[in-house]
Design an enzyme around this catalytic site. Structure first.
Site, short mmCIF file in Angstrom:
data_model
loop_
_atom_site.label_atom_id
_atom_site.label_comp_id
_atom_site.label_asym_id
_atom_site.label_seq_id
_atom_site.Cartn_x
_atom_site.Cartn_y
_atom_site.Cartn_z
N CYS A 197 -38.12 -2.35 -7.97
CA CYS A 197 -39.08 -3.30 -8.54
C CYS A 197 -38.61 -3.99 -9.82
O CYS A 197 -39.01 -5.10 -10.11
CB CYS A 197 -40.45 -2.65 -8.74
SG CYS A 197 -40.46 -1.36 -9.99
N CYS A 232 -41.41 -2.96 -4.81
CA CYS A 232 -40.48 -1.84 -4.83
C CYS A 232 -39.50 -1.84 -3.65
O CYS A 232 -38.70 -0.91 -3.51
CB CYS A 232 -41.25 -0.52 -4.87
SG CYS A 232 -42.32 -0.40 -6.32
N LYS A 279 -47.30 9.76 -6.02
CA LYS A 279 -47.42 8.66 -6.99
C LYS A 279 -48.57 7.77 -6.57
O LYS A 279 -48.56 7.18 -5.49
CB LYS A 279 -46.11 7.88 -7.02
CG LYS A 279 -46.17 6.66 -7.96
CD LYS A 279 -44.84 5.95 -8.05
CE LYS A 279 -44.93 4.74 -8.94
NZ LYS A 279 -43.66 4.03 -9.06
N ARG A 293 -45.35 -1.89 -16.89
CA ARG A 293 -44.95 -3.09 -16.14
C ARG A 293 -44.55 -4.21 -17.08
O ARG A 293 -43.71 -5.03 -16.74
CB ARG A 293 -46.07 -3.49 -15.18
CG ARG A 293 -46.16 -2.46 -14.05
CD ARG A 293 -47.15 -2.83 -13.01
NE ARG A 293 -47.22 -1.74 -12.03
CZ ARG A 293 -48.15 -1.63 -11.11
NH1 ARG A 293 -49.09 -2.58 -11.02
NH2 ARG A 293 -48.15 -0.63 -10.26
N ARG A 304 -49.46 -2.78 -5.27
CA ARG A 304 -48.67 -1.72 -4.66
C ARG A 304 -49.52 -0.77 -3.80
O ARG A 304 -49.06 0.28 -3.39
CB ARG A 304 -47.98 -0.90 -5.75
CG ARG A 304 -47.09 -1.70 -6.68
CD ARG A 304 -45.96 -0.85 -7.21
NE ARG A 304 -45.41 -1.30 -8.48
CZ ARG A 304 -44.68 -2.39 -8.65
NH1 ARG A 304 -44.42 -3.19 -7.62
NH2 ARG A 304 -44.21 -2.70 -9.84
N GLU A 351 -47.80 14.13 1.28
CA GLU A 351 -46.60 13.48 0.72
C GLU A 351 -45.65 14.52 0.14
O GLU A 351 -44.43 14.45 0.32
CB GLU A 351 -46.99 12.48 -0.38
CG GLU A 351 -47.65 11.19 0.11
CD GLU A 351 -46.66 10.20 0.70
OE1 GLU A 351 -45.44 10.48 0.71
OE2 GLU A 351 -47.12 9.14 1.18
N LYS A 400 -47.87 11.83 -10.42
CA LYS A 400 -47.94 10.71 -11.36
C LYS A 400 -49.12 9.82 -11.04
O LYS A 400 -49.29 9.48 -9.87
CB LYS A 400 -46.64 9.93 -11.25
CG LYS A 400 -46.59 8.68 -12.09
CD LYS A 400 -45.34 7.93 -11.80
CE LYS A 400 -45.43 6.60 -12.53
NZ LYS A 400 -44.35 5.71 -12.20
N TYR A 453 -43.65 9.49 -23.16
CA TYR A 453 -43.20 8.61 -24.25
C TYR A 453 -43.47 9.25 -25.61
O TYR A 453 -43.03 8.73 -26.63
CB TYR A 453 -43.90 7.24 -24.13
CG TYR A 453 -43.66 6.60 -22.78
CD1 TYR A 453 -42.49 5.89 -22.53
CD2 TYR A 453 -44.58 6.75 -21.75
CE1 TYR A 453 -42.25 5.34 -21.29
CE2 TYR A 453 -44.35 6.19 -20.49
CZ TYR A 453 -43.18 5.49 -20.27
OH TYR A 453 -42.94 4.95 -19.04
C1 PBG Z 1 -41.32 1.87 -10.71
C2 PBG Z 1 -42.07 2.71 -11.67
C3 PBG Z 1 -43.33 2.48 -12.28
C4 PBG Z 1 -43.49 3.52 -13.21
C5 PBG Z 1 -42.39 4.36 -13.09
N1 PBG Z 1 -41.53 3.85 -12.13
C6 PBG Z 1 -44.26 1.36 -12.15
C7 PBG Z 1 -44.97 1.11 -10.90
O1 PBG Z 1 -44.88 1.82 -9.91
O2 PBG Z 1 -45.66 0.09 -10.88
C8 PBG Z 1 -44.65 3.69 -14.14
C9 PBG Z 1 -44.34 4.44 -15.42
C10 PBG Z 1 -45.35 4.34 -16.49
O3 PBG Z 1 -46.42 3.71 -16.38
O4 PBG Z 1 -45.08 4.92 -17.56
N2 PBG Z 1 -41.66 1.92 -9.39
#
Ligand code: PBG
Length: 324
Positions: free
Chosen positions: A123, A131, A196, A206, A218, A234, A249, A314
């Site tokens: 992505c 993605c 996820k 993003r 997505r 999953e 996540k 973070y």
């Molecule tokens: C990429 C990805 C994303 C995040 C991690 N890898 C964004 C998404 O899926 O839109 C999000 C990480 C975050 O919000 O800290 N596919």
């Protein structure tokens, strides 16, 4: 059998020393993984507006950053890349001279002991921001697999210790395991973003990774937030395909998912305390509405108590200082 007034649960909480020795969950700096964003060039350091205290860094400065992360005791980083140019098939993702591949090499040269995890997705590298490969307005699962496997292999060749596929394509873990093993990377670990969710909490990321989809969203590939059983399937499938570590996540709105995965599977679990979760605490703290250190400790401890072994956050650098 004792009961009140003989039985008093407050006895165990009376002093700090008692509370500490009886504490059931202990946060440790070794639980933490710090996300980093690689950009092209030299000497580039730009703060990410939506993630205060986090930066876009060129590979030379990433190597320096990795040194200070290692000094803080943080064992691992998760690398994302922002390429110079994007295209239809995200070719920057699997270019041997790509921004992440270069960063891996430079970081490993400077700090060999740091565990490098790489986000494996298209992505950040596609013009449309999805993605995978888009055909007739849809992300094509099977055509995407080959490119994801190539991306993972290029990261392993550059020196990544773990690859972390985050595209939520069916079969992506098996495709990566086959590609790695066929090329002699049998020890490269797969940390799968197995559960996820299609979450609104990715908003600040993003912006940071310039990867918001140009059309649609997505939801046709990421998990639907109200569902739990689909997440467990999953996870089950990714384990069958060869995942070594399972990720849930986001973390905070999905603590129940972390707990269920903990009960059901005997695999290490990583939880991603995502950008929106970070931003909520950060923004409220900047307004003086929350005590940042206390809230971050509480959040990270809750994620661990739910069952996570590893936490991608973070807050990692600040948390490492507070945990000293
Ligand atoms: C990429 C990805 C994303 C995040 C991690 N890898 C964004 C998404 O899926 O839109 C999000 C990480 C975050 O919000 O800290 N596919």
């Amino acid at each position: 059998m004792a009961s009140f007034p003989q039985l008093r649960l407050r006895r165990l909480r009376r002093t700090g020393a008692l509370r500490e020795m009886l504490q059931e969950t202990r946060l440790n700096v070794k639980d933490l993984i710090y996300p980093l964003f690689a950009v092209p060039g030299r000497g580039v350091k730009r703060e990410i507006p939506s993630l205060p205290g986090n930066f876009h860094l060129s590979s030379d400065l990433l190597a320096k950053e990795a040194e200070s992360i290692a000094k803080l005791g943080i064992p691992a980083i998760l690398l994302f890349g922002l390429p110079q140019t994007k295209d239809e098939t995200g070719s920057g993702a699997y270019n041997a001279k790509g921004v992440v591949q270069k960063a891996i090499k430079e970081i490993k040269r400077a700090v060999p002991e740091v565990v490098i995890v790489t986000d494996v997705c298209l992505c950040e590298y596609t013009e449309h921001g999805h993605c995978g490969v888009v055909i007739d307005g849809q992300v094509d699962n099977d055509k995407t697999l080959e490119l994801i496997a190539r991306t993972a292999l290029s990261h392993a060749e550059a020196g990544a210790d773990m690859v972390a596929p985050s595209a939520m394509m069916d079969g992506q873990v098996a495709a990566i395991r086959n590609e790695l093993d066929a090329n002699g990377f049998k020890d490269t670990i797969i940390l799968s973003y197995a559960a996820k969710y299609a979450s609104a909490f990715y908003g600040p990321f993003r912006e940071a990774a310039e990867c918001a989809p140009r059309f649609g969203d997505r939801r046709p590939y990421q998990l639907d937030p109200p569902s739990m059983r689909q997440a467990l399937r999953e996870v089950e499938l990714d384990i069958q395909e060869g995942a070594d570590i399972i990720m849930v996540k986001p973390a905070l709105a999905y603590l129940d998912i972390i707990a269920h995965v903990r009960y059901r599977f005997h695999y290490p679990i990583a939880a991603y305390n995502v950008s929106g979760e970070f931003a909520m605490v950060k923004a409220a703290a900047q307004k003086g509405w929350l005590d940042e250190e206390a809230c971050v400790r509480e959040v990270l401890t809750a994620i661990k108590r739910a069952g996570a072994d590893l936490i991608i956050t973070y807050h990692a650098k600040e948390a490492a200082r507070w945990l000293k």
